[in-house]
Design a protein around this motif. Structure first.
Motif, mmCIF file in Angstrom:
data_model
loop_
_atom_site.group_PDB
_atom_site.id
_atom_site.type_symbol
_atom_site.label_atom_id
_atom_site.label_comp_id
_atom_site.label_asym_id
_atom_site.label_seq_id
_atom_site.Cartn_x
_atom_site.Cartn_y
_atom_site.Cartn_z
ATOM 1 N N ASP A 27 56.904 -77.824 71.321
ATOM 2 C CA ASP A 27 57.732 -78.271 72.440
ATOM 3 C C ASP A 27 58.523 -79.516 72.048
ATOM 4 O O ASP A 27 58.021 -80.405 71.369
ATOM 5 C CB ASP A 27 56.830 -78.578 73.638
ATOM 6 N N GLY A 28 59.804 -79.548 72.458
ATOM 7 C CA GLY A 28 60.628 -80.716 72.212
ATOM 8 C C GLY A 28 61.068 -80.883 70.768
ATOM 9 O O GLY A 28 61.501 -81.971 70.371
ATOM 10 N N LYS A 29 60.993 -79.835 69.980
ATOM 11 C CA LYS A 29 61.356 -79.885 68.564
ATOM 12 C C LYS A 29 62.438 -78.853 68.257
ATOM 13 O O LYS A 29 62.776 -78.012 69.076
ATOM 14 C CB LYS A 29 60.131 -79.611 67.685
ATOM 15 N N THR A 31 63.065 -75.708 65.997
ATOM 16 C CA THR A 31 62.376 -74.695 65.205
ATOM 17 C C THR A 31 63.404 -73.706 64.679
ATOM 18 O O THR A 31 64.251 -73.223 65.427
ATOM 19 C CB THR A 31 61.330 -73.941 66.052
ATOM 20 N N ASP A 158 65.212 -76.273 79.532
ATOM 21 C CA ASP A 158 64.550 -77.126 78.540
ATOM 22 C C ASP A 158 64.542 -76.485 77.172
ATOM 23 O O ASP A 158 64.390 -77.170 76.163
ATOM 24 C CB ASP A 158 63.101 -77.406 78.967
ATOM 25 N N ILE A 159 64.678 -75.140 77.117
ATOM 26 C CA ILE A 159 64.577 -74.398 75.864
ATOM 27 C C ILE A 159 65.867 -73.624 75.626
ATOM 28 O O ILE A 159 66.349 -72.918 76.521
ATOM 29 C CB ILE A 159 63.378 -73.428 75.888
ATOM 30 N N ASN A 185 68.668 -82.245 70.957
ATOM 31 C CA ASN A 185 67.212 -82.324 70.833
ATOM 32 C C ASN A 185 66.724 -83.759 70.964
ATOM 33 O O ASN A 185 65.781 -84.043 71.717
ATOM 34 C CB ASN A 185 66.787 -81.730 69.487
ATOM 35 N N LYS A 190 65.894 -81.376 74.411
ATOM 36 C CA LYS A 190 65.931 -79.920 74.430
ATOM 37 C C LYS A 190 65.084 -79.350 73.282
ATOM 38 O O LYS A 190 65.120 -79.841 72.165
ATOM 39 C CB LYS A 190 67.360 -79.406 74.278
ATOM 40 N N THR A 191 64.323 -78.311 73.588
ATOM 41 C CA THR A 191 63.636 -77.545 72.550
ATOM 42 C C THR A 191 64.625 -76.520 72.016
ATOM 43 O O THR A 191 65.154 -75.710 72.777
ATOM 44 C CB THR A 191 62.394 -76.834 73.121
#
Length: 286
Positions: A27-29, A31, A158-159, A185, A190-191
């Protein structure tokens, strides 16, 4: 972990593309999913955003299967930018971006004050405000991509999922888009979950990397754990030399050969030459 994949199998008709895959998205990264063409990256992204349904297993968001979440509610939590967004049909930039507020509207209601404020914010943060009255078709590739990202931002999720957001862009515009995502991010929390083909971009801009091969998880972790000769050999069938990016200290694929038959195990010790004296015109130049 807000988003998890549990024993997911995805395919089309009788062909399985993703095989019984399980993983957690930090979360919050940022990827990034990497892998060869046809390995299941885009298919996995579509399953994680409910564009297609898994044949088995489930995608969980905050402990609830996304298959059980109301469509509008899911659209308030997940935004997805596909690799080739549908044609804008000659829409103006502001018109297109405003469509991102649909999950928050009832019926065909007019935009509220809050809607307009969020649209303005998205145009500002993506630096597309100057194009708001222009047709999307009149913009360059990099400008259009920023507009599509603005549309995703207006959903106020959020994603954010992006499938190859740098495709067809030149080096400068690729960097422009990736730096924007990194800013979103770090400053907006933001994820970001995206698919990239460029390994060095994946290493440079990601907190977490997932490597797939033939629809199966090979390795997941920080870039230093995934961008390695061993993982790249298994995923891409290449003999890679990995060094360090002198600006970010992230791993960097300096050169590679295709593997043919028995691998030549001779190691080439050249990263220091690159980290000490980057050649003119190299990818280190901005």
């Amino acid at each position: 972990m807000r988003l998890t994949v549990e024993d997911v199998r995805v395919g089309y008709e009788d062909k399985t593309i993703v095989h019984d895959l399980s993983m957690c998205i930090p979360d919050g990264k940022i990827t990034t999913i990497i892998g060869s063409n046809g390995c299941g990256k885009s298919t996995l992204l579509k399953a994680m955003t409910r564009v297609i349904a898994p044949q088995a297993g489930q995608i969980m968001l905050d402990g609830k299967a996304i298959a059980q979440i109301n469509t509008k509610e899911l659209a308030r939590q997940l935004a997805f930018l596909p690799q080739n967004p549908d044609s804008s049909g000659g829409l103006l930039v502001e018109e297109l971006v405003s469509y991102g507020r649909f999950p928050y509207q009832k019926g065909f209601g007019n935009l509220s004050k809050k809607d307009k404020e969020i649209i303005q914010w998205a145009l500002n943060v993506t630096q597309t405000e100057e194009f708001r009255d222009q047709s999307l078709d009149s913009l360059s590739g990099g400008q259009r991509q920023r507009v599509w990202i603005a549309l995703s931002l207006v959903q106020d999720t959020d994603i954010i999922f992006l499938d190859e957001p740098t495709t067809y862009l030149d080096m400068a515009h690729q960097l422009e888009v990736l730096e924007l995502l990194q800013k979103l991010n770090k400053e907006e929390g933001k994820t970001i979950i995206m698919v990239l083909h460029d390994l060095n971009q994946a290493a440079r801009f990601s907190d977490f990397v997932i490597a797939l091969s033939n629809g199966r998880l090979i390795q997941a972790g920080i870039p230093e754990e995934v961008i390695t000769p061993e993982v790249l050999e298994e995923v891409f069938h290449i003999d890679a030399v990995i060094g360090k990016d002198p600006r970010t200290e992230k791993p960097m694929c300096i050169t590679y050969n295709l593997l043919k038959g028995e691998k030549n195990h001779e190691k080439i010790n050249i990263p220091n030459a690159y980290t000490t004296h980057p050649p003119l015109g190299s990818v280190f130049q901005q």
